[in-house]
Design a protein around this motif. Structure first.
Motif, mmCIF file in Angstrom:
data_model
loop_
_atom_site.group_PDB
_atom_site.id
_atom_site.type_symbol
_atom_site.label_atom_id
_atom_site.label_comp_id
_atom_site.label_asym_id
_atom_site.label_seq_id
_atom_site.Cartn_x
_atom_site.Cartn_y
_atom_site.Cartn_z
ATOM 1 N N VAL A 197 -3.265 2.929 4.972
ATOM 2 C CA VAL A 197 -2.802 3.502 3.710
ATOM 3 C C VAL A 197 -4.004 3.769 2.804
ATOM 4 N N HIS A 198 -3.789 4.565 1.785
ATOM 5 C CA HIS A 198 -4.856 4.873 0.843
ATOM 6 C C HIS A 198 -5.371 3.589 0.201
ATOM 7 N N ARG A 199 -6.667 3.554 -0.081
ATOM 8 C CA ARG A 199 -7.262 2.306 -0.573
ATOM 9 C C ARG A 199 -6.627 1.801 -1.867
ATOM 10 N N LYS A 200 -6.190 2.690 -2.734
ATOM 11 C CA LYS A 200 -5.574 2.228 -3.989
ATOM 12 C C LYS A 200 -4.192 1.623 -3.725
ATOM 13 N N HIS A 201 -3.462 2.173 -2.778
ATOM 14 C CA HIS A 201 -2.182 1.569 -2.418
ATOM 15 C C HIS A 201 -2.397 0.230 -1.738
ATOM 16 N N ALA A 202 -3.411 0.154 -0.884
ATOM 17 C CA ALA A 202 -3.735 -1.118 -0.228
ATOM 18 C C ALA A 202 -4.135 -2.167 -1.258
ATOM 19 N N MET A 203 -4.978 -1.775 -2.198
ATOM 20 C CA MET A 203 -5.425 -2.729 -3.211
ATOM 21 C C MET A 203 -4.271 -3.176 -4.108
ATOM 22 N N GLU A 204 -3.339 -2.278 -4.374
ATOM 23 C CA GLU A 204 -2.176 -2.665 -5.184
ATOM 24 C C GLU A 204 -1.379 -3.755 -4.480
ATOM 25 N N MET A 205 -1.149 -3.588 -3.183
ATOM 26 C CA MET A 205 -0.421 -4.608 -2.434
ATOM 27 C C MET A 205 -1.197 -5.916 -2.384
ATOM 28 N N LEU A 206 -2.511 -5.810 -2.161
ATOM 29 C CA LEU A 206 -3.337 -7.011 -2.013
ATOM 30 C C LEU A 206 -3.520 -7.760 -3.326
ATOM 31 N N LEU A 207 -3.668 -7.039 -4.424
ATOM 32 C CA LEU A 207 -3.948 -7.664 -5.721
ATOM 33 C C LEU A 207 -2.697 -8.206 -6.404
ATOM 34 N N THR A 208 -1.556 -7.522 -6.219
ATOM 35 C CA THR A 208 -0.333 -7.981 -6.878
ATOM 36 C C THR A 208 0.445 -8.962 -6.006
ATOM 37 N N GLY A 209 0.347 -8.812 -4.695
ATOM 38 C CA GLY A 209 1.115 -9.648 -3.787
ATOM 39 C C GLY A 209 2.603 -9.377 -3.821
ATOM 40 N N GLU A 210 3.004 -8.293 -4.469
ATOM 41 C CA GLU A 210 4.428 -8.017 -4.631
ATOM 42 C C GLU A 210 5.027 -7.346 -3.406
ATOM 43 N N MET A 211 6.326 -7.574 -3.206
ATOM 44 C CA MET A 211 7.060 -6.978 -2.099
ATOM 45 C C MET A 211 7.305 -5.499 -2.387
ATOM 46 N N ILE A 212 7.184 -4.677 -1.346
ATOM 47 C CA ILE A 212 7.529 -3.260 -1.495
ATOM 48 C C ILE A 212 8.674 -2.939 -0.538
ATOM 49 N N SER A 213 9.429 -1.921 -0.903
ATOM 50 C CA SER A 213 10.581 -1.519 -0.087
ATOM 51 C C SER A 213 10.125 -0.732 1.132
ATOM 52 N N ALA A 214 11.047 -0.551 2.064
ATOM 53 C CA ALA A 214 10.753 0.257 3.247
ATOM 54 C C ALA A 214 10.432 1.696 2.852
ATOM 55 N N LEU A 215 11.156 2.222 1.865
ATOM 56 C CA LEU A 215 10.903 3.600 1.435
ATOM 57 C C LEU A 215 9.503 3.733 0.842
ATOM 58 N N ARG A 216 9.079 2.741 0.077
ATOM 59 C CA ARG A 216 7.724 2.771 -0.479
ATOM 60 C C ARG A 216 6.700 2.666 0.648
ATOM 61 N N ALA A 217 6.991 1.844 1.637
ATOM 62 C CA ALA A 217 6.087 1.716 2.782
ATOM 63 C C ALA A 217 5.939 3.042 3.515
ATOM 64 N N GLU A 218 7.037 3.797 3.589
ATOM 65 C CA GLU A 218 6.979 5.119 4.218
ATOM 66 C C GLU A 218 6.151 6.073 3.360
#
Length: 261
Positions: free
Chosen positions: A154-175
């Protein structure tokens, strides 16, 4: 549980399904689970009956990542901890280096190293109820090894958002961010996964092996080097019987007869 019980295997029509089978432990990647998965992947490398691999899981959790109870028992033993992370890294690379396409079938939650496992697969199809996270930051243990696979998908900013917040994302967001290929209703998840696997299984295994290896290798090269490398790959590929059969079949308007060589 034995390795055979931890990772069940079923092969049909050239498609081998590996199922993580410790739902009572949220299919966590304990050392024993990792070793079992590694052994299964090794046996599939040269298995002529396997053309495509589907990685699935039993229960409502695809994989919760590392077994934190096991990790707690290893407090103060860095050698043991390093062995665990090295084994996990080995398995992720086995998935990438396996000469057969691997499709993740995600029907539940995939977190931390479980999310890493999804990202390591060549393709991923998720139920609309699936969720994903790299929540290590929430417990003071940054998801550094999961970051490797995540940041390559995934794009580095999306990766960093997941890594820094630790928040759950939906399947649609993952797509949307490219972590999974498709999201479907859970009722038709198997149809989508195995239809996709069936299409791929109908290709030349020799061609798929060449293409998968070249895809990951060229990603690590500069632009000019990538073109030099893939030009040679295509030249070598063209010398294979299946490439010549495929071209002739296309020109002759007939179905190719693959020899997988």
């Amino acid at each position: 549980m034995t390795a055979e019980e931890m990772i069940t295997v079923a092969t049909e029509n050239g498609i081998t399904t590996l199922t993580l089978n410790q739902p009572e432990n949220r299919n966590s990647l304990s050392m024993s689970m990792l070793r079992a998965l590694s052994e299964r992947l090794e046996t599939l490398e040269d298995d002529p009956d396997t053309r495509v691999v589907v990685l699935a899981a039993s229960g409502r959790v695809f994989c919760a990542g590392h077994d934190l109870k096991e990790i707690r028992e290893q407090f103060g033993d860095q050698d043991q901890q390093k062995d665990l992370f090295d084994q996990c890294s080995k398995v992720m690379q086995q998935v990438v280096n396996l000469p057969k396409p691997v499709i993740a079938r995600v029907a539940g939650v995939a977190t931390a190293a479980g999310c890493q496992l999804v990202a390591s697969c060549d393709l991923a199809v998720a139920a609309d109820t699936a969720r994903f996270a790299t929540p290590g930051v929430n417990i003071g243990l940054f998801c550094s090894t999961p970051m490797v696979a995540l940041s390559r998908n995934v794009h580095r900013k999306h990766a960093m958002e997941m890594l820094l917040t630790g928040e759950m994302i939906s399947a649609l967001r993952a797509e949307q961010i490219g972590l999974v290929n498709k999201v479907v209703d859970e009722q038709v998840l198997d149809d989508m996964v195995y239809n996709m696997a069936g299409v791929i299984a109908g290709k030349s295994t020799h061609t798929l092996k060449i293409g998968k290896e070249a895809f990951y290798r060229q990603l690590e090269l500069g632009l000019a080097d990538a073109y030099d490398y893939t030009s040679q790959v295509m030249t070598d590929n063209l010398a294979a019987g299946d490439a010549q059969e495929g071209i002739c079949a296309f020109l002759d308007k007939r179905t190719p007869e693959w020899k997988d060589s």
